[in-house]
Design an enzyme around this catalytic site. Structure first.
Site, PDB file in Angstrom:
ATOM      1  N   GLN A 280     -24.010 -38.270 -55.508  1.00 44.36           N
ATOM      2  CA  GLN A 280     -24.147 -39.418 -54.609  1.00 44.36           C
ATOM      3  C   GLN A 280     -24.509 -40.684 -55.368  1.00 44.36           C
ATOM      4  O   GLN A 280     -24.117 -41.785 -54.981  1.00 44.36           O
ATOM      5  CB  GLN A 280     -25.193 -39.114 -53.532  1.00 44.36           C
ATOM      6  CG  GLN A 280     -24.795 -37.971 -52.610  1.00 44.36           C
ATOM      7  CD  GLN A 280     -23.398 -38.138 -52.019  1.00 44.36           C
ATOM      8  OE1 GLN A 280     -23.141 -39.064 -51.250  1.00 44.36           O
ATOM      9  NE2 GLN A 280     -22.477 -37.266 -52.404  1.00 44.36           N
ATOM     10  N   HIS A 283     -21.655 -43.105 -56.301  1.00 40.30           N
ATOM     11  CA  HIS A 283     -21.037 -44.033 -55.348  1.00 40.30           C
ATOM     12  C   HIS A 283     -21.343 -45.487 -55.662  1.00 40.30           C
ATOM     13  O   HIS A 283     -20.475 -46.353 -55.577  1.00 40.30           O
ATOM     14  CB  HIS A 283     -21.536 -43.738 -53.925  1.00 40.30           C
ATOM     15  CG  HIS A 283     -20.783 -42.656 -53.226  1.00 40.30           C
ATOM     16  ND1 HIS A 283     -19.532 -42.837 -52.706  1.00 40.30           N
ATOM     17  CD2 HIS A 283     -21.122 -41.379 -52.954  1.00 40.30           C
ATOM     18  CE1 HIS A 283     -19.122 -41.713 -52.138  1.00 40.30           C
ATOM     19  NE2 HIS A 283     -20.067 -40.810 -52.274  1.00 40.30           N
ATOM     20  N   GLU A 349     -29.376 -39.413 -44.816  1.00 43.29           N
ATOM     21  CA  GLU A 349     -27.966 -39.352 -44.424  1.00 43.29           C
ATOM     22  C   GLU A 349     -27.418 -37.945 -44.681  1.00 43.29           C
ATOM     23  O   GLU A 349     -26.821 -37.317 -43.817  1.00 43.29           O
ATOM     24  CB  GLU A 349     -27.169 -40.390 -45.212  1.00 43.29           C
ATOM     25  CG  GLU A 349     -25.677 -40.362 -44.927  1.00 43.29           C
ATOM     26  CD  GLU A 349     -24.889 -41.237 -45.884  1.00 43.29           C
ATOM     27  OE1 GLU A 349     -23.733 -41.566 -45.559  1.00 43.29           O
ATOM     28  OE2 GLU A 349     -25.406 -41.579 -46.969  1.00 43.29           O
ATOM     29  N   HIS A 350     -27.610 -37.470 -45.913  1.00 41.92           N
ATOM     30  CA  HIS A 350     -27.233 -36.106 -46.289  1.00 41.92           C
ATOM     31  C   HIS A 350     -28.497 -35.374 -46.717  1.00 41.92           C
ATOM     32  O   HIS A 350     -29.221 -35.858 -47.592  1.00 41.92           O
ATOM     33  CB  HIS A 350     -26.274 -36.088 -47.476  1.00 41.92           C
ATOM     34  CG  HIS A 350     -25.092 -36.991 -47.356  1.00 41.92           C
ATOM     35  ND1 HIS A 350     -25.071 -38.276 -47.865  1.00 41.92           N
ATOM     36  CD2 HIS A 350     -23.878 -36.779 -46.806  1.00 41.92           C
ATOM     37  CE1 HIS A 350     -23.889 -38.823 -47.631  1.00 41.92           C
ATOM     38  NE2 HIS A 350     -23.147 -37.947 -46.987  1.00 41.92           N
ATOM     39  N   ASP A 383     -18.068 -34.427 -47.731  1.00 38.94           N
ATOM     40  CA  ASP A 383     -17.349 -35.678 -47.948  1.00 38.94           C
ATOM     41  C   ASP A 383     -15.858 -35.518 -47.720  1.00 38.94           C
ATOM     42  O   ASP A 383     -15.170 -36.488 -47.378  1.00 38.94           O
ATOM     43  CB  ASP A 383     -17.582 -36.175 -49.381  1.00 38.94           C
ATOM     44  CG  ASP A 383     -18.965 -36.775 -49.580  1.00 38.94           C
ATOM     45  OD1 ASP A 383     -19.606 -37.133 -48.582  1.00 38.94           O
ATOM     46  OD2 ASP A 383     -19.399 -36.872 -50.748  1.00 38.94           O
ATOM     47  N   HIS A 442     -28.908 -51.805   1.986  1.00 38.18           N
ATOM     48  CA  HIS A 442     -28.510 -50.510   1.434  1.00 38.18           C
ATOM     49  C   HIS A 442     -28.495 -49.457   2.544  1.00 38.18           C
ATOM     50  O   HIS A 442     -27.561 -48.660   2.644  1.00 38.18           O
ATOM     51  CB  HIS A 442     -29.485 -50.074   0.336  1.00 38.18           C
ATOM     52  CG  HIS A 442     -29.270 -50.751  -0.979  1.00 38.18           C
ATOM     53  ND1 HIS A 442     -29.316 -52.109  -1.130  1.00 38.18           N
ATOM     54  CD2 HIS A 442     -29.014 -50.228  -2.221  1.00 38.18           C
ATOM     55  CE1 HIS A 442     -29.088 -52.416  -2.412  1.00 38.18           C
ATOM     56  NE2 HIS A 442     -28.904 -51.285  -3.085  1.00 38.18           N
TER      57      HIS A 442
END
Length: 451
Positions: A280, A283, A349-350, A383, A442
């Site tokens: 990761q 990235h 996230e992961h 992924d 109503h």
């Protein structure tokens, strides 16, 4: 290599833990001020603004903002056969995984003659953003498009940044992935301006735009029609643009820079842990890689593996920056109970769980975008090919947000169907409630039916 945060023997609340843990900075508010003129420009000038902004941010003014059909066909023809085969597997796996997410329609009899039907209706049109910065992500095409297609969306439009070295077209692998999925409406537009185009639409600038729109069945002066929902990952400016247009359109989430947390004990293989943290960090220099462990020996071994492996990788400088940045680190905990509490406070996230009885530990996790269980479920599997979606909440938003799924593209609609007897049986309690709220009309709306 990873800095250490030692929480052993400490008792901290979730709020205190969240403040202590490493976290990537994502200043969406500052980015908002920078992108508001971009949004206004696209809303006002349409395609002319999109070309100017392409020149400013991407270094190229695309001749074709809407990618011609022949460019799509050519990209698919030239696609590496091995990449095509892998994309076809990813598409098939994601169709199966996302089909399982579709909710069932139900009809519930509330009272005799009174039924509430639960319908799920897809939005008509969506805009899907695919980034094109430090890396090319055909996998993001698959994740976005398949979820929308399974949901039943009628019209899908994709935007990806124009590439200067490719004559102003998006990367050909992006185009080929779109062609594989049957998506024909693709725009060479990147960043916040792509989000603005989707939210507000864009009118043509010249005869090239008009011809491109006409070739695709469009008419008049419209290059791109507004959409109902915008999804897809991007940088902080994309996140800021999505925040700014939320309400005009729906959005999936304000996805930030990628992050991974690995919850591991002494049984974990340090090689597995190290390479997953590195995967990761590859990235982005701002990517976050966090190890949570009750084993100082494992932490030492992981550091040694990282130190040995990073110099030999293709993106060594980027990876080293990410792993040594303030957003990454090792968190030492007393035991697995504290490890779970730290993982929940971080809301990765992961999240990988590499422990003894990993499935049982994973079941205890409340906050994570996606959870990867055991030594043979690394994040890169998710992924690409796992059948799950890789567009996931970042920055701790997993406490309240979900990863991209079919529900981003469908709406719940309740259909109420009562007969005369069923309504009459509820007239008295309805009148009591309406009177208590000082809304006599109503009650009259019901009473009038029986006078």
């Amino acid at each position: 290599m990873l800095k250490r945060i030692d929480l052993r023997g400490q008792t901290l609340s979730p709020v205190q833990l969240a403040a202590t843990l490493p976290r990537a900075a994502l200043d969406v508010e500052s980015a908002l001020e920078q992108i508001r003129p971009v949004l206004a420009d696209v809303r006002e000038r349409g395609a002319a603004a999109l070309r100017d902004l392409g020149g400013r941010f991407d270094g190229v003014r695309p001749e074709h903002l809407r990618v011609p059909a022949e460019a799509l066909a050519d990209a698919l023809d030239r696609l590496n056969p091995e990449v095509r085969a892998a994309l076809e597997i990813a598409i098939a796996h994601n169709r199966a995984g996302h089909a399982a997410q579709l909710p069932r329609e139900r009809s519930t009899e509330i009272t005799g003659g009174g039924v509430v039907h639960q319908r799920w209706v897809p939005v008509r049109r969506v805009g899907l953003y695919v980034p094109g910065g430090l890396a090319v992500y055909p996998s993001s095409v698959v994740m976005n498009v398949v979820a929308a297609q399974v949901a039943g969306v009628e019209q899908l439009a994709v935007a990806s940044p124009p590439q200067r070295e490719l004559g102003g077209l998006p990367h050909p692998v992006i185009l080929a992935a779109c062609a594989l999925l049957g998506v024909a409406e693709i725009y060479a537009v990147g960043g916040a301006q792509a989000v603005a185009m989707f939210a507000y639409g864009a009118h043509v600038e010249n005869e090239t735009d008009r011809a491109d729109a006409a070739a695709a069945g469009g008419t008049g002066d419209v290059l791109c029609e507004p959409v109902d929902v915008v999804t897809g990952p991007g940088n902080v400016y994309v996140a800021a643009a999505k925040r700014a247009v939320m309400g005009t359109v729906g959005i999936d989430a304000e996805a930030g820079t990628t992050e991974i947390a690995v919850l591991a004990d002494a049984t974990a293989d340090p090689v597995h842990v190290a390479v997953d943290l590195m995967s990761q960090a590859e990235h982005d220099p701002a990517a976050a890689s966090v190890l949570i462990t009750d084993s100082a020996e494992l932490a030492d071994a992981v550091d040694a593996e990282i130190a040995a492996r990073v110099p030999t990788t293709k993106h060594a400088e980027r990876m080293r920056t990410a792993l040594t940045g303030p957003q990454s680190g090792t968190v030492l905990v007393t035991d697995l109970n504290q490890a779970v509490a730290v993982a929940d406070a971080y809301g990765a996230e992961h999240l990988e769980v590499q422990t003894a009885d990993a499935a049982a530990v994973a079941d205890r996790i409340r906050n994570a975008g996606a959870i990867f269980v055991g030594p043979y479920s690394p994040v890169p599997l998710g992924d690409y090919l796992a059948g799950s979606n890789h567009v996931l909440p970042t920055g701790g938003t997993a406490r309240f947000a979900s990863g991209l799924n079919v529900t981003a593209f469908i709406r719940s609609v309740q259909v109420i169907e009562y007969d005369e007897a069923a309504l009459k049986s509820l007239a008295d309690p309805l009148r009591a409630l309406a009177t208590s709220e000082d809304l006599p009309a109503h009650a009259e709306a019901v009473d009038a039916r029986f006078q």
